[in-house]
Design an enzyme around this catalytic site. Structure first.
Site, mmCIF file in Angstrom:
data_model
loop_
_atom_site.group_PDB
_atom_site.id
_atom_site.type_symbol
_atom_site.label_atom_id
_atom_site.label_comp_id
_atom_site.label_asym_id
_atom_site.label_seq_id
_atom_site.Cartn_x
_atom_site.Cartn_y
_atom_site.Cartn_z
ATOM 1 N N LYS A 54 -1.874 7.844 1.676
ATOM 2 C CA LYS A 54 -2.392 8.448 0.458
ATOM 3 C C LYS A 54 -3.804 8.998 0.626
ATOM 4 O O LYS A 54 -4.065 10.166 0.309
ATOM 5 C CB LYS A 54 -2.386 7.363 -0.628
ATOM 6 C CG LYS A 54 -2.977 7.759 -1.922
ATOM 7 C CD LYS A 54 -3.160 6.519 -2.779
ATOM 8 C CE LYS A 54 -4.246 5.648 -2.191
ATOM 9 N NZ LYS A 54 -4.694 4.607 -3.148
ATOM 10 N N THR A 55 -4.677 8.178 1.149
ATOM 11 C CA THR A 55 -6.071 8.616 1.288
ATOM 12 C C THR A 55 -6.156 9.836 2.201
ATOM 13 O O THR A 55 -6.923 10.766 1.940
ATOM 14 C CB THR A 55 -6.940 7.481 1.859
ATOM 15 O OG1 THR A 55 -6.666 6.290 1.118
ATOM 16 C CG2 THR A 55 -8.404 7.810 1.741
ATOM 17 N N ASP A 77 -7.879 9.146 -7.913
ATOM 18 C CA ASP A 77 -7.206 8.162 -7.069
ATOM 19 C C ASP A 77 -6.871 6.926 -7.907
ATOM 20 O O ASP A 77 -7.536 6.652 -8.901
ATOM 21 C CB ASP A 77 -8.151 7.793 -5.914
ATOM 22 C CG ASP A 77 -7.419 7.042 -4.822
ATOM 23 O OD1 ASP A 77 -6.173 7.068 -4.818
ATOM 24 O OD2 ASP A 77 -8.096 6.437 -3.970
ATOM 25 N N GLU A 78 -5.869 6.187 -7.491
ATOM 26 C CA GLU A 78 -5.462 4.949 -8.189
ATOM 27 C C GLU A 78 -5.271 5.205 -9.691
ATOM 28 O O GLU A 78 -5.732 4.434 -10.537
ATOM 29 C CB GLU A 78 -6.509 3.840 -8.004
ATOM 30 C CG GLU A 78 -6.880 3.538 -6.561
ATOM 31 C CD GLU A 78 -5.865 2.679 -5.843
ATOM 32 O OE1 GLU A 78 -4.743 2.481 -6.363
ATOM 33 O OE2 GLU A 78 -6.194 2.215 -4.738
ATOM 34 N N GLN A 102 1.896 -0.630 -8.010
ATOM 35 C CA GLN A 102 0.700 -1.383 -7.640
ATOM 36 C C GLN A 102 -0.283 -1.486 -8.792
ATOM 37 O O GLN A 102 -1.485 -1.682 -8.591
ATOM 38 C CB GLN A 102 0.021 -0.740 -6.430
ATOM 39 C CG GLN A 102 0.863 -0.844 -5.177
ATOM 40 C CD GLN A 102 0.112 -0.357 -3.955
ATOM 41 O OE1 GLN A 102 -0.862 -0.957 -3.531
ATOM 42 N NE2 GLN A 102 0.563 0.758 -3.399
ATOM 43 N N ARG A 147 0.818 -5.581 2.235
ATOM 44 C CA ARG A 147 -0.405 -5.581 3.054
ATOM 45 C C ARG A 147 -0.088 -5.831 4.519
ATOM 46 O O ARG A 147 -0.904 -5.611 5.399
ATOM 47 C CB ARG A 147 -1.399 -6.679 2.606
ATOM 48 C CG ARG A 147 -1.953 -6.599 1.185
ATOM 49 C CD ARG A 147 -2.466 -5.261 0.841
ATOM 50 N NE ARG A 147 -1.438 -4.487 0.148
ATOM 51 C CZ ARG A 147 -1.469 -3.166 0.014
ATOM 52 N NH1 ARG A 147 -2.444 -2.479 0.544
ATOM 53 N NH2 ARG A 147 -0.521 -2.522 -0.632
#
Length: 677
Positions: free
Chosen positions: A32-33, A218-219, A249, A609
């Site tokens: 994503k980043t 973002d997020e 998330q 994770r």
DNA sequence: GGGTCACCAGTTTTT
DNA sequence: CTGGTGACCC
């Protein structure tokens, strides 16, 4: 020029998309980043002026990371003018220029949690003398929640069934009045005032819409209603808004985040192009199967399934332990065997848990085994008293109407101004409607203030006034601050109060770090000001690269942290501990908030994770509040496809894999019966 | 103004 | 069983 072919088709489509709303549903570990940064770079390469680009994140760390990655790709000067900011720092920047339109002065103070607590406690005291700080927290929580919902003081209505909300209805308007009188705003106000400013000033809104022609968030699943409104305003007109996030998330409902923002994005922005990033570059197939199996049971979500082009990898394991000590020992054993077997380092392991109190048995065990570890979380970092004391001085020097900060330091270091005197002064100030700062110039008019106390007050006022002058001169600010700290004899004060000289030394170092921060700030900015520095510090955006999470993670130690803190990170080996009913899902979510889906997402975040190995652990019984308690395995374990989980239950005799599988399926049929309701 | 004792409560966290 | 807080006493 970067290579578009290095991206997968979905990533590429997201990078190329230019005008109109874009919803990027980016699963865990889907790059994503990278997509966001590539998108920025691509836009600039296509000729869009960097100053037309706005990227918003939630944390300073994420903002910094994004900025740095863009810089790496096309160089700092080619992206000059681009704004990458947190919601809060963006709003501070806007308010710095225009807050006068809301009746505040430019040197406004920003109140953090402890400032808010103090103010609310004082307001409650005026109401009734027997109010505890507990009550203040309750009220504070409700005010903050109200602000997150865009509820202004006059709109807030208490609910009969919730006594604290009635108190809140009373306090909230007063709280807001006080802030105004102190020329202060709290964190929630930063956003809310941004929204108000744009509501009331279409010219300003128009200006910023044109300035930020291309916007990215973002997020997005973590946005609350205020942030949502702010984006609605800013993206109105051109609608060039790209939001990136993962509804699976969303784990911050408790602080106002609303998943429906991301779920309803296409409704809110008709014509949205939606792209799903489902290819995972982080975890092995078995881990992803566990994650998918669990998360698909959530009711309100966008259909998504992570996949990998790599193989299944190691088994995902569940180890049922006797008690918390046993659980900790099992993790230690595993760390040792893995380090001997493969070339893992301590830094490759993370231990994740639902509540911070669970870290204890691990800290003890790791200490005992002399394994280096870092504990992430707690609040110490944001609430360092000695740092706040120095900042309070700066705040008062910059803005003497800031009464919370003023009261914090009026008698610190000790100058013989006792509590009784302070009470009298406050009462006099309220009754005669004179600000504290004014009143302190003539304490004798309060009456009943003895000479020694008056002398102390004069001394205080003198210091503040002298340094006000000093800071307004064009001298280097950091030198002035050094001088101030020396004059206040702050380190002597700390040595006097703190018995442990080690701790005292640390606290003094923390204070000295403010000087470093300031020096760094002076280097960075062309037109530095005391207000500017304080506002930066208040947003915790002051440290160049000292001592933050990132640093800790680089120290090659086992990482201990909560599931919440783990979001956005990855480790080769994850131990997800305390897989028990009551922890995950947490008992409050079972009996009070009834939001099991949020807990399931938390579990999902933890699982995703892991890169190579995922070990789930739980205990049969646990000491809780001194008593021994029987525990049940987490319902989420039974949601993992049975063929993807290898179960180790110590009570069983050593068994062949077939038998193990058999016992696993028995175990799950038992469990699913238990939770089948 | 500081130290001691009893009492209470005990998710998650950033800005 | 802990840690944090408030009341109370010197």
């Amino acid at each position: 020029m970067f290579d578009l072919n290095s991206l997968n088709p979905q990533q590429r489509a997201a990078v190329i998309h230019k005008d109109g709303p874009l919803l990027l549903l980016a699963g865990a570990g889907s790059g994503k980043t990278r997509v966001i940064t590539c998108r920025i770079v691509h836009m600039i390469e296509q000729g869009i002026a960097p100053s037309n680009i706005l990227a918003v994140t939630f944390t300073n760390k994420a903002a910094k990371e994004m900025r740095e990655r863009v810089h790496e790709m096309i160089g700092q000067k080619n992206s000059k003018g681009m704004v990458v900011a947190t919601f809060h720092s963006l709003c501070v920047q806007i308010l710095k220029s225009h807050i006068d339109r809301l009746g505040f002065k430019k040197n406004f103070s920003i109140y953090g949690t402890s400032d808010q607590q103090r103010l609310i406690r004082d307001l409650l005291r005026e109401l009734s003398s027997d109010s505890s700080s507990k009550d203040a927290d309750q009220v504070l929580w409700r005010i903050s929640a109200a602000k997150n919902q865009c509820l202004l003081p006059e709109q807030y209505k208490g609910d009969e069934r919730d006594p604290f909300s009635l108190v809140t209805a009373h306090i909230y308007p007063r709280y807001q009045q006080s802030l105004k009188a102190f020329n202060a705003v709290d964190f929630d106000d930063l956003l809310l005032f941004g929204v108000r400013l744009f509501d009331e000033n279409p010219d300003l809104l128009d200006h910023y819409r044109k300035r930020f022609r291309y916007q990215m968030v973002d997020e997005y699943q973590d946005t609350n209603p205020v942030q949502y409104r702010l984006l609605q305003q800013l993206a109105g007109g051109h609608k060039n808004l790209c939001v990136v996030g993962d509804d699976d998330q969303s784990i911050y409902a408790f602080r106002g985040a609303d998943v429906s923002n991301i779920l309803d994005f296409e409704k809110d922005f008709p014509g949205t192009k939606t792209i799903k990033l489902e290819q995972n570059y982080r975890s092995s197939g078995n881990i992803l199967a566990c994650a998918n199996g669990i998360i698909k049971l959530n009711k309100k979500r966008r259909e998504k399934a992570l996949w990998t082009s790599d193989g299944n990898g190691a088994d995902v394991e569940y180890i049922l332990c006797e008690d918390s000590e046993d659980e900790a020992r099992k993790v230690m054993e595993r760390i040792h065997t893995e380090m001997a077997r493969s070339n893992y380092q301590y830094g490759d392991f993370a231990i994740l848990y639902r509540t911070n109190s669970q870290s204890r048995s691990y800290e003890e065990q790791l200490n005992y085994e002399e394994i280096p570890f870092v504990l992430i979380g707690g609040q110490q970092f944001f609430e360092r008293k000695e740092v706040k004391d120095v900042i309070a001085y700066l705040k008062v020097i910059d803005n003497p109407t800031d009464e919370v900060s003023l009261l914090r330091i009026l008698n610190y270091p000790k100058r013989g101004i006792g509590e009784t005197s302070i009470d009298r002064i406050i009462r006099h100030s309220a009754e005669h409607n004179i600000s504290l700062w004014k009143l302190l110039h003539h304490p004798e008019q309060v009456g009943e203030i003895n000479e020694r106390t008056c002398a102390g007050i004069y001394e205080f006022v003198d210091i503040i006034r002298r340094y006000r002058t000093q800071f307004s001169k064009s001298l280097p600010m950091d030198e002035t601050l050094t001088q101030l700290m020396k004059e206040l004899k702050l380190s002597e004060e700390i040595y006097r109060q703190e018995k442990d000289p080690q701790v005292a030394k640390r606290r003094i170092e923390n204070q000295d770090e403010i000087l470093n921060s300031m020096a760094y700030y002076l280097e960075q900015y062309d037109s530095p000001s005391l207000s500017g520095f304080i506002q930066r510090v208040s947003l915790n955006d002051d440290r160049p690269d000292k001592n933050d999470k990132e640093d800790k993670l680089e120290s090659n130690s086992v990482t201990l942290m909560s599931l919440h803190s783990s979001k956005g990170l990855e480790f080769p080996v994850i131990f997800l501990v305390g897989m028990e009913e009551g922890f995950l899902p947490h008992k409050k979510s079972i009996y009070e908030t009834f939001d099991i889906d949020e807990e399931r997402r938390l579990c999902y975040v933890g699982i995703t994770r892991a890169r190579q190995q995922l070990v789930l652990l739980g205990a049969r019984r646990r000491r809780k509040y001194g008593k021994i308690e029987q525990r049940e395995p987490s319902r989420f374990l039974s949601e993992i496809p049975a063929d993807r989980l290898v179960v180790y239950d110590k009570q069983l005799p050593e068994s062949t894999p077939e038998q193990q599988e058999q016992s696993a399926s028995n175990f799950f049929s038992n469990m699913s019966q238990m939770f089948n309701d």
